[in-house]
Design a protein around this motif. Structure first.
Motif, short mmCIF file in Angstrom:
data_model
loop_
_atom_site.label_atom_id
_atom_site.label_comp_id
_atom_site.label_asym_id
_atom_site.label_seq_id
_atom_site.Cartn_x
_atom_site.Cartn_y
_atom_site.Cartn_z
N PRO A 55 2.27 6.68 3.50
CA PRO A 55 3.24 6.36 4.55
C PRO A 55 3.81 4.94 4.49
CG PRO A 55 1.04 6.63 5.48
CD PRO A 55 0.96 7.02 4.04
N TYR A 56 3.14 4.01 3.83
CA TYR A 56 3.63 2.64 3.74
C TYR A 56 4.61 2.46 2.58
CZ TYR A 56 -0.37 2.70 0.60
OH TYR A 56 -1.27 3.05 -0.36
N VAL A 57 4.94 3.54 1.87
CA VAL A 57 5.86 3.53 0.74
C VAL A 57 7.14 4.24 1.17
CG1 VAL A 57 6.25 4.49 -1.56
CG2 VAL A 57 4.05 3.44 -1.00
N VAL A 69 -1.08 2.97 -6.64
CA VAL A 69 -0.58 2.57 -5.32
C VAL A 69 -1.50 3.11 -4.23
CG1 VAL A 69 1.31 2.95 -3.67
CG2 VAL A 69 1.81 2.27 -6.02
N ASN A 70 -1.93 4.36 -4.36
CA ASN A 70 -2.85 4.94 -3.38
C ASN A 70 -4.18 4.19 -3.33
OD1 ASN A 70 -1.75 7.11 -1.89
ND2 ASN A 70 -1.76 8.38 -3.71
N ALA A 71 -4.75 3.91 -4.50
CA ALA A 71 -6.05 3.23 -4.54
C ALA A 71 -5.97 1.83 -3.95
CB ALA A 71 -6.56 3.18 -5.98
N VAL A 72 -4.97 1.08 -4.35
CA VAL A 72 -4.82 -0.29 -3.86
C VAL A 72 -4.50 -0.28 -2.37
CG1 VAL A 72 -3.43 -2.39 -4.00
CG2 VAL A 72 -4.17 -1.25 -6.09
N GLY A 73 -3.55 0.57 -1.98
CA GLY A 73 -3.16 0.65 -0.57
C GLY A 73 -4.29 1.09 0.31
N HIS A 74 -5.10 2.03 -0.18
CA HIS A 74 -6.24 2.50 0.62
C HIS A 74 -7.25 1.38 0.83
CE1 HIS A 74 -9.20 5.16 2.36
NE2 HIS A 74 -10.08 4.70 1.51
N SER A 75 -7.50 0.60 -0.21
CA SER A 75 -8.46 -0.50 -0.07
C SER A 75 -7.94 -1.57 0.88
CB SER A 75 -8.81 -1.10 -1.43
OG SER A 75 -7.71 -1.81 -1.94
N LYS A 76 -6.60 -1.72 0.96
CA LYS A 76 -6.02 -2.74 1.86
C LYS A 76 -5.94 -2.25 3.31
CE LYS A 76 -3.16 -5.52 -1.15
NZ LYS A 76 -3.74 -6.78 -0.72
N THR A 77 -5.86 -0.92 3.51
CA THR A 77 -5.67 -0.38 4.86
C THR A 77 -6.90 0.34 5.40
OG1 THR A 77 -4.74 1.67 3.99
CG2 THR A 77 -3.18 -0.10 4.51
N ALA A 78 -7.93 0.51 4.57
CA ALA A 78 -9.13 1.22 5.02
C ALA A 78 -9.80 0.45 6.15
CB ALA A 78 -10.10 1.41 3.86
N PRO A 79 -10.28 1.17 7.15
CA PRO A 79 -10.97 0.47 8.23
C PRO A 79 -12.24 -0.21 7.72
CG PRO A 79 -11.11 2.86 8.52
CD PRO A 79 -10.25 2.60 7.32
N ARG A 80 -12.49 -1.36 8.21
CA ARG A 80 -13.69 -2.11 7.83
C ARG A 80 -14.79 -1.85 8.85
NH1 ARG A 80 -11.61 -2.74 3.30
NH2 ARG A 80 -10.09 -4.34 2.93
N CYS A 81 -15.99 -1.70 8.37
CA CYS A 81 -17.14 -1.53 9.26
C CYS A 81 -17.55 -2.91 9.77
CB CYS A 81 -18.30 -0.87 8.54
SG CYS A 81 -17.98 0.83 8.10
#
Length: 152
Positions: free
Chosen positions: A85-87, A134-146
């Motif tokens: 969605p950010y693309v 793009v998915n891998a990098v974007g997921h690591s940047k937007t994934a919720p942090r514990c």
């Protein structure tokens, strides 16, 4: 072990941007026949390109930067699988704004300009190589942090 093809296959002949007079600022044009554009946030795009550079074959085509996004030229109809969605995906006929031909910048630079123009004139980046990065990098940047909260 994953093996990557040595040369990406493209259904259409590799298109080229038509020559233009050197405008003083960004200019709009219609996305062309045979190519679409994907606009990726700059931080995600930079890391994805750096990961793609580590592959044996250099799959990255022409890339431009404008207003905090990097634009990649893809073969027409490269919208499946769906982009995150950010693309922003622009199909043939949509309007895309490009920097003037004389605006260049480095991969690690800032601002608008042409980030990459392969010496062989290649325009397209294979979507099946760009999409997972793009998915891998974007997921690591937007994934919720514990976050560990102390018990009260």
């Amino acid at each position: 072990m994953i093996t990557w093809p040595s040369t990406p296959t493209v259904r259409h002949p590799a298109p080229h941007l038509p020559p233009v007079d050197l405008p003083e600022g960004p200019w709009a044009r219609a996305v062309g026949s045979g190519w679409d554009v994907v606009l990726v946030p700059e931080g995600v795009a930079r890391q994805a390109v750096q990961a793609l550079y580590e592959l044996p074959a250099d799959p990255v085509g022409t890339v431009f930067a404008l207003d905090g996004q990097w634009g990649f030229f893809l073969p027409e109809e490269s919208d499946e699988p769906r982009w995150p969605p950010y693309v922003r995906y622009l199909k043939a006929g949509a309007s895309v704004t490009l920097p003037p031909a004389c605006w260049t910048r480095d991969l690690d630079g800032t601002g608008s300009g042409w980030v990459r123009r392969p010496w062989d004139g290649r325009l397209l980046t294979p979507p099946l190589m760009l999409h997972p990065m793009v998915n891998a990098v974007g997921h690591s940047k937007t994934a919720p942090r514990c976050v560990r909260h102390p018990h009260t």
